[in-house]
Write an enzyme that holds these catalytic residues in place. Structure first.
Site, PDB file in Angstrom:
ATOM      1  N   ASP A   8      -0.744 -16.452   9.027  1.00 26.26           N
ATOM      2  CA  ASP A   8      -0.614 -17.293   7.837  1.00 26.26           C
ATOM      3  C   ASP A   8       0.617 -18.188   7.888  1.00 26.26           C
ATOM      4  O   ASP A   8       0.525 -19.406   7.681  1.00 26.26           O
ATOM      5  CB  ASP A   8      -0.570 -16.418   6.575  1.00 26.26           C
ATOM      6  CG  ASP A   8      -1.878 -15.675   6.351  1.00 26.26           C
ATOM      7  OD1 ASP A   8      -2.877 -16.036   6.988  1.00 26.26           O
ATOM      8  OD2 ASP A   8      -1.887 -14.739   5.545  1.00 26.26           O
ATOM      9  N   ASP A  63       1.892  -9.882  -3.496  1.00 22.36           N
ATOM     10  CA  ASP A  63       3.127 -10.397  -2.924  1.00 22.36           C
ATOM     11  C   ASP A  63       3.545 -11.743  -3.510  1.00 22.36           C
ATOM     12  O   ASP A  63       4.730 -12.042  -3.617  1.00 22.36           O
ATOM     13  CB  ASP A  63       2.998 -10.514  -1.400  1.00 22.36           C
ATOM     14  CG  ASP A  63       3.216  -9.190  -0.704  1.00 22.36           C
ATOM     15  OD1 ASP A  63       3.781  -8.281  -1.342  1.00 22.36           O
ATOM     16  OD2 ASP A  63       2.835  -9.060   0.469  1.00 22.36           O
ATOM     17  N   ARG A 111       9.761  -6.930  -0.498  1.00 23.89           N
ATOM     18  CA  ARG A 111       9.649  -8.328  -0.906  1.00 23.89           C
ATOM     19  C   ARG A 111      10.847  -8.859  -1.690  1.00 23.89           C
ATOM     20  O   ARG A 111      11.282  -9.990  -1.467  1.00 23.89           O
ATOM     21  CB  ARG A 111       8.356  -8.542  -1.712  1.00 23.89           C
ATOM     22  CG  ARG A 111       7.066  -8.290  -0.934  1.00 23.89           C
ATOM     23  CD  ARG A 111       7.140  -8.763   0.482  1.00 23.89           C
ATOM     24  NE  ARG A 111       5.839  -8.798   1.151  1.00 23.89           N
ATOM     25  CZ  ARG A 111       5.678  -8.648   2.442  1.00 23.89           C
ATOM     26  NH1 ARG A 111       6.741  -8.426   3.215  1.00 23.89           N
ATOM     27  NH2 ARG A 111       4.483  -8.720   2.992  1.00 23.89           N
ATOM     28  N   SER A 171      -4.989  -7.363   8.361  1.00 26.63           N
ATOM     29  CA  SER A 171      -3.724  -7.930   7.898  1.00 26.63           C
ATOM     30  C   SER A 171      -2.722  -6.796   7.845  1.00 26.63           C
ATOM     31  O   SER A 171      -2.927  -5.805   7.141  1.00 26.63           O
ATOM     32  CB  SER A 171      -3.905  -8.557   6.511  1.00 26.63           C
ATOM     33  OG  SER A 171      -2.669  -9.019   6.013  1.00 26.63           O
TER      34      SER A 171
END
Length: 427
Positions: free
Chosen positions: A21, A130, A101, A182
């Site tokens: 990505d 996220d 994160r 992923s």
């Protein structure tokens, strides 16, 4: 001007991982915004995944690349507070991605401000949690920065289309059309999503797992490990004091070798849907289990029970990206107070994916052997139990008496009604 009415950004700092990505986002930003793109990658324990990341970012069109070593910070400022809180999301998820994160996004903002950028970007999808975690952090530290989320803008709708875009722009990525998992890796865990995992009826394929041995293939002898804590913080493994990063790495190796730390679950995402993921958290599983056992020894009953409520709320805040909030800080103050005496050692037995507690000890143990023992001594007068039971049983007695009177009244009324129905009226 962009279609949203804002001027196009001149310089964007992208949260960069080197994966599919974020690799295609760099040329996409340059094509669609005509801006300079700076890549920021945070080393929080991805290992080999960061090898060559600077060269890859540059080849994709980034003007600069910053690779920040955040491992120590990740463990001490994020993992340890979470461990001490007891946070586990929906009974199974040890929050490996969620807790990372806020740190990555904070450092991204710091780089953006230092480099004079006017925007930040991330590679989170519009369906995931996220995006919330990153963007709430942006708002907490630099709300003036514009946020670009390509997955909410571009025409790409699948990982297959993302792969096609990468091939078209000659961007090398370590993903094939046959294995579209992923993954997110850091010191605490490795997560797996996508592909066949999206079917909750499908078992997790054996080739998904990477950090942990299959329990069936784990050593027959198993292993034992001792973890020492000081005020709720892990400080030593098997009697050897280690740094924060070393502790997690050591326990990851020990737990992974024994097949410990695998879990899969259907979880409730913050954005409103259910998703299915598989997680490997070998060291974290051992730390959380040991910490829980030590708290059982050192916390009084009322504090221990109330802390269970706090743990649920703490997990919700971490999962939803509410790290930089007054509530989380307030909960930390409570947790800090509870951990003052959570010091001691816990011994664990690991056997083919299972974790068994062998023993726990602490200089602050509230376990009084002379009172808890079945051997009758002078420390506990058993006659006191009768009065104690009578007092706490008083509400039960009152309820029972009321029910008894109520039943008698009903029976009396029913008897009167039956008698009246059988009595013939006088003419």
């Amino acid at each position: 001007m962009t279609k949203a009415g804002y001027p196009k950004p001149k310089k964007v700092v992208l949260a960069y991982s080197g994966g599919l990505d974020t690799s295609i986002i760099i040329p996409w930003l340059r094509e669609n915004y005509g801006c300079e793109v700076i890549a920021m990658a945070g080393d929080i324990g991805q290992g080999d995944e960061l090898q060559g990341v600077e060269e890859k970012a540059k080849a994709s069109g980034a003007s600069k690349t910053f690779v920040e070593d955040l491992r120590q910070e990740f463990v001490t400022e994020f993992l340890w507070p979470m461990v001490r809180s007891g946070a586990v999301y929906e009974d199974k998820y040890l929050l490996g991605t969620s807790i990372a994160r806020p740190l990555l996004a904070r450092r991204q903002v710091e780089v953006a401000l230092r480099e004079g950028a006017d925007a930040v970007a991330h590679g989170c999808t519009g369906k995931g949690n996220d995006q919330v975690r990153f963007e709430l952090t942006y708002k907490a530290f630099a709300p003036q920065l514009r946020v670009i989320a390509p997955w909410r803008e571009w025409a790409i709708r699948s990982r297959e289309e993302a792969l096609a875009y990468a091939r078209e722009h000659k961007i090398p990525v370590a993903v094939s059309a046959g294995k579209l998992y992923s993954r997110d890796r850091n010191l605490w865990h490795l997560s797996h999503e996508g592909g066949v995992l999206e079917d909750p009826a499908c078992a997790v394929p054996h080739d998904v797992w990477q950090l942990t041995k299959s329990p069936e293939q784990a050593p027959e002898a198993g292993a034992e490990v001792q973890i020492a804590f000081e005020q709720g913080v892990p400080v030593a493994v098997d009697g050897v004091r280690l740094g924060p990063v070393e502790i997690v790495q050591t326990l990851n190796r020990i737990g992974g070798e024994q097949g410990v730390g695998r879990t899969e679950l259907v979880e409730n995402r913050f954005v409103g849907m259910k998703s299915r993921g598989a997680y490997e958290t070998p060291g974290g599983t051992l730390i959380v289990a040991a910490h829980r056992e030590l708290e059982a020894l050192c916390l009084d009953r009322e504090t221990a029970h109330y802390k269970q409520h706090v743990a649920l709320e703490y997990a919700r805040l971490v999962y939803n990206g509410y790290w930089y909030t007054p509530l989380r800080e307030a909960l930390d103050a409570f947790v800090d107070h509870t951990q003052k005496n959570v010091t001691g050692e816990v011994r664990l037995k690991l056997y083919r994916g299972n974790v068994e507690v062998l023993g726990r000890s602490s200089p602050y143990s509230l376990y009084a052997g002379d009172i808890a023992s079945f051997t009758m001594g002078d420390s506990y007068d058993q006659k006191d139990a009768e009065g104690f039971i009578n007092l706490i049983g008083l509400p039960f007695q009152v309820c029972a008496a009321i029910k008894s009177r109520s039943h008698k009244a009903v029976e009396t009324n029913q008897s009167r009604d039956r008698k009246a129905a059988t009595t013939k009226p006088h003419l």
